[in-house]
Design an enzyme around this catalytic site. Sequence first.
Site, PDB file in Angstrom:
ATOM      1  N   HIS A 269       0.897  -1.195   0.040  1.00 50.62           N
ATOM      2  CA  HIS A 269       0.101  -0.351   0.011  1.00 50.62           C
ATOM      3  C   HIS A 269       0.914   0.988  -0.026  1.00 50.62           C
ATOM      4  O   HIS A 269       1.290   1.443  -0.846  1.00 50.62           O
ATOM      5  CB  HIS A 269      -0.868  -0.242   1.060  1.00 50.62           C
ATOM      6  CG  HIS A 269      -1.842   0.790   1.277  1.00 50.62           C
ATOM      7  ND1 HIS A 269      -2.392   1.673  -0.232  1.00 50.62           N
ATOM      8  CD2 HIS A 269      -2.883   1.002   2.315  1.00 50.62           C
ATOM      9  CE1 HIS A 269      -3.379   2.131   0.030  1.00 50.62           C
ATOM     10  NE2 HIS A 269      -3.824   2.572   1.407  1.00 50.62           N
ATOM     11  N   HIS A 308      -2.499  -1.759 -10.927  1.00 51.29           N
ATOM     12  CA  HIS A 308      -3.037  -0.963 -10.357  1.00 51.29           C
ATOM     13  C   HIS A 308      -4.599  -1.706 -10.371  1.00 51.29           C
ATOM     14  O   HIS A 308      -5.139  -1.651 -11.334  1.00 51.29           O
ATOM     15  CB  HIS A 308      -3.332   0.884 -10.411  1.00 51.29           C
ATOM     16  CG  HIS A 308      -3.881   0.925  -9.183  1.00 51.29           C
ATOM     17  ND1 HIS A 308      -5.106   1.544  -9.083  1.00 51.29           N
ATOM     18  CD2 HIS A 308      -3.504   2.089  -8.230  1.00 51.29           C
ATOM     19  CE1 HIS A 308      -5.424   1.641  -7.996  1.00 51.29           C
ATOM     20  NE2 HIS A 308      -4.266   2.417  -7.840  1.00 51.29           N
ATOM     21  N   ASP A 364       3.380   6.411  -7.456  1.00 49.45           N
ATOM     22  CA  ASP A 364       4.327   6.048  -6.304  1.00 49.45           C
ATOM     23  C   ASP A 364       5.056   5.440  -7.338  1.00 49.45           C
ATOM     24  O   ASP A 364       6.222   5.894  -7.317  1.00 49.45           O
ATOM     25  CB  ASP A 364       3.914   4.198  -6.274  1.00 49.45           C
ATOM     26  CG  ASP A 364       2.819   4.450  -4.719  1.00 49.45           C
ATOM     27  OD1 ASP A 364       3.099   5.734  -4.229  1.00 49.45           O
ATOM     28  OD2 ASP A 364       2.027   3.390  -4.384  1.00 49.45           O
TER      29      ASP A 364
HETATM   30  N1  ACO Z   1       5.169  -5.645 -13.883  1.00 52.86           N
HETATM   31  C1  ACO Z   1       4.564  -6.929 -13.996  1.00 52.86           C
HETATM   32  N2  ACO Z   1       3.656  -7.323 -14.257  1.00 52.86           N
HETATM   33  C2  ACO Z   1       2.460  -7.094 -13.007  1.00 52.86           C
HETATM   34  C3  ACO Z   1       2.386  -6.023 -12.565  1.00 52.86           C
HETATM   35  C4  ACO Z   1       3.530  -5.680 -12.230  1.00 52.86           C
HETATM   36  N3  ACO Z   1       3.644  -4.071 -11.675  1.00 52.86           N
HETATM   37  N4  ACO Z   1       1.359  -5.731 -12.086  1.00 52.86           N
HETATM   38  C5  ACO Z   1       0.228  -7.130 -12.360  1.00 52.86           C
HETATM   39  N5  ACO Z   1       1.208  -7.786 -13.417  1.00 52.86           N
HETATM   40  C6  ACO Z   1       0.493  -8.555 -13.772  1.00 52.86           C
HETATM   41  C7  ACO Z   1       0.160  -9.826 -12.994  1.00 52.86           C
HETATM   42  O1  ACO Z   1       1.401 -10.510 -13.157  1.00 52.86           O
HETATM   43  C8  ACO Z   1      -0.431 -10.568 -13.921  1.00 52.86           C
HETATM   44  O2  ACO Z   1      -0.405 -10.738 -14.572  1.00 52.86           O
HETATM   45  P1  ACO Z   1      -0.452 -12.166 -15.064  1.00 52.86           P
HETATM   46  O3  ACO Z   1      -2.241 -12.405 -15.261  1.00 52.86           O
HETATM   47  O4  ACO Z   1       0.038 -13.114 -16.058  1.00 52.86           O
HETATM   48  O5  ACO Z   1      -0.242 -13.944 -14.238  1.00 52.86           O
HETATM   49  C9  ACO Z   1      -1.848  -9.632 -14.414  1.00 52.86           C
HETATM   50  O6  ACO Z   1      -0.690  -8.552 -14.291  1.00 52.86           O
HETATM   51  C10 ACO Z   1      -2.975  -8.838 -13.204  1.00 52.86           C
HETATM   52  O7  ACO Z   1      -2.169  -8.459 -11.612  1.00 52.86           O
HETATM   53  P2  ACO Z   1      -3.062  -9.104 -10.555  1.00 52.86           P
HETATM   54  O8  ACO Z   1      -0.848  -8.648  -9.621  1.00 52.86           O
HETATM   55  O9  ACO Z   1      -3.762  -9.795 -10.049  1.00 52.86           O
HETATM   56  O10 ACO Z   1      -3.307  -7.272 -10.293  1.00 52.86           O
HETATM   57  P3  ACO Z   1      -3.823  -6.712  -8.729  1.00 52.86           P
HETATM   58  O11 ACO Z   1      -4.944  -5.965  -9.140  1.00 52.86           O
HETATM   59  O12 ACO Z   1      -3.814  -7.558  -7.982  1.00 52.86           O
HETATM   60  O13 ACO Z   1      -2.543  -6.743  -8.442  1.00 52.86           O
HETATM   61  C11 ACO Z   1      -0.952  -4.243  -7.977  1.00 52.86           C
HETATM   62  C12 ACO Z   1      -2.221  -4.915  -8.403  1.00 52.86           C
HETATM   63  C13 ACO Z   1      -0.940  -5.286  -6.741  1.00 52.86           C
HETATM   64  C14 ACO Z   1      -0.948  -2.708  -7.752  1.00 52.86           C
HETATM   65  C15 ACO Z   1       0.098  -4.889  -9.265  1.00 52.86           C
HETATM   66  O14 ACO Z   1      -0.338  -4.346 -10.247  1.00 52.86           O
HETATM   67  C16 ACO Z   1       1.447  -4.732  -8.079  1.00 52.86           C
HETATM   68  O15 ACO Z   1       1.926  -5.868  -7.879  1.00 52.86           O
HETATM   69  N6  ACO Z   1       2.087  -3.356  -8.661  1.00 52.86           N
HETATM   70  C17 ACO Z   1       3.490  -3.236  -8.647  1.00 52.86           C
HETATM   71  C18 ACO Z   1       3.363  -2.492  -7.413  1.00 52.86           C
HETATM   72  C19 ACO Z   1       3.243  -1.387  -7.246  1.00 52.86           C
HETATM   73  O16 ACO Z   1       3.213  -0.227  -7.996  1.00 52.86           O
HETATM   74  N7  ACO Z   1       2.007  -1.033  -6.252  1.00 52.86           N
HETATM   75  C20 ACO Z   1       1.460   0.695  -5.937  1.00 52.86           C
HETATM   76  C21 ACO Z   1      -0.077   0.604  -6.284  1.00 52.86           C
HETATM   77  S1  ACO Z   1      -0.940   2.113  -5.998  1.00 52.86           S
HETATM   78  C22 ACO Z   1      -1.072   1.994  -4.442  1.00 52.86           C
HETATM   79  O17 ACO Z   1      -1.111   1.578  -4.039  1.00 52.86           O
HETATM   80  C23 ACO Z   1      -1.006   3.946  -4.127  1.00 52.86           C
END
Ligand code: ACO
Length: 443
Positions: A269, A308, A364
């Site tokens: 988060h 996101h 971020d």
């Molecule tokens: N880099 C590479 N691949 C990614 C990323 C990423 N940053 N984010 C998602 N994916 C991929 C996943 O591997 C998944 O792939 P698949 O379907 O082939 O298995 C697909 O995209 C869907 O991702 P999920 O993790 O299921 O999406 P979710 O909505 O649960 O997660 C999250 C969202 C946690 C923000 C995720 O995108 C992530 O971990 N990003 C990096 C961390 C980050 O920047 N967090 C800040 C968010 S903004 C905030 O909180 C203020």
Amino acid sequence: MAKNTLTVTDNRTGKQYEIPIEEGGAIRAVRLRDIKTGPDDFGLMSYDPAFTNTASCRSKVTYIDGEKGILRYRGYPIEELAEHSNYLEVAYLVVKGELPNEQHFRAWEENIKTHTMVHENLKAFMQGFRYDAHPMGMLVGTIGAMSTFYPDAKEIMNLESRRLQTRRLIGKLPTLAAWAYRHTRGLPYVYPDNELSYTGNFLSMLFKMTELRYKPNPTLERALDILFILHADHEQNCSTNAMRSVGSSQVDAYSAVAAATAALYGPLHGGANEAVIRMLAEIGSVKRVPEFIKSVKAGERKMMGFGHRVYKSYDPRAKIVKRLAYEVFEVTGRNPLIDISLELEKIGLEDDYFVSHRLYPNVDFYTGIIYQAMGFPMTMFPVLFAIPRTSGWMAQWAEMVRDPEQKIARPRQIYIGENIRQWTPIEKRPAPTMREDAVSDQI
Ligand code: ACO
């Protein structure tokens, strides 16, 4: 004529049920309870771990359209607020629902500034933390401790009490945050200077040394103010959900804000901006970006600051933050990590993997670069998030408290444990099997 209902057939009984589709395209989960096989059946529930498709409230505070990249507070686009407003005005908007007129703004500013000082015992409380305490841990503990200083905060149904706690919390958070930082640096705590703006005073409490009066750099003061505007609220995210959920027990607002701050502390988060800086430092140079992208596409790691849960297009806040970075660099000098970010973003926006997964920069991606250029250590990044989010938490909490439909938050579960077992004396219990050992290893 089309009806705004959902017809469900229960194939176990052949019975049909008509469920109204309400505002926002939602059905009431409790209507599923009508669907049962007989009088002894509890009825159906919905199962939604992590609330990915469950609306927990009706809210007027923040609107997000993740497909189109839209964010609005009380109907006002984030871009307009970032361009024309200041954080205190936005906090008023978020908390009270309207932009203030001149007179209301002056009164609000005065009211917030009245509460920038904290009780000297709280100062002593903070001094009790170890020299290397994480500022976010200090913030969580100190906000929780404030509930013991303001027992009047228990009157959560009293409008004047809610207003007072809101002013106190918005007023005192920068003081506590700055003191947490000074503590980690071994520096004396600096008292508030109410002649300065909200963010100017925060910078003074952070960075004032021997000068009689600290003069914040206007570009950095405005940049921080804009970052505060961008972080004021973001509807039902993890920490806001914590605020509402803990607040639903009718505990005082300080205890609930402490819980929300704890939720924000987590790396998924409020801690993601720190992860971005670590990632950029690890990549080290623009020429190593393709190699890094390759490892992301191979599923070996994630590109932090991308993707996101709600935004499936460019996070509108990230656009503003990216522009802001250049203004900050005019004063602080260029953070060399920006070149790596720009290259990552360029590839990310063109590459098939990121395009097909709908991954775009989130807020971020660029905030850490600015905070670092301004001289903040990484441990302060989530603290800088908590200060402005306090207005959002208080607005959402007040909305929850006044909502006649809200009750104590209490989800259901699907029980998957053992059936009834008979207690046996300790000497008669068998030695644990390998499987049982493995189970108890889980915690
Ligand atoms: N880099 C590479 N691949 C990614 C990323 C990423 N940053 N984010 C998602 N994916 C991929 C996943 O591997 C998944 O792939 P698949 O379907 O082939 O298995 C697909 O995209 C869907 O991702 P999920 O993790 O299921 O999406 P979710 O909505 O649960 O997660 C999250 C969202 C946690 C923000 C995720 O995108 C992530 O971990 N990003 C990096 C961390 C980050 O920047 N967090 C800040 C968010 S903004 C905030 O909180 C203020």
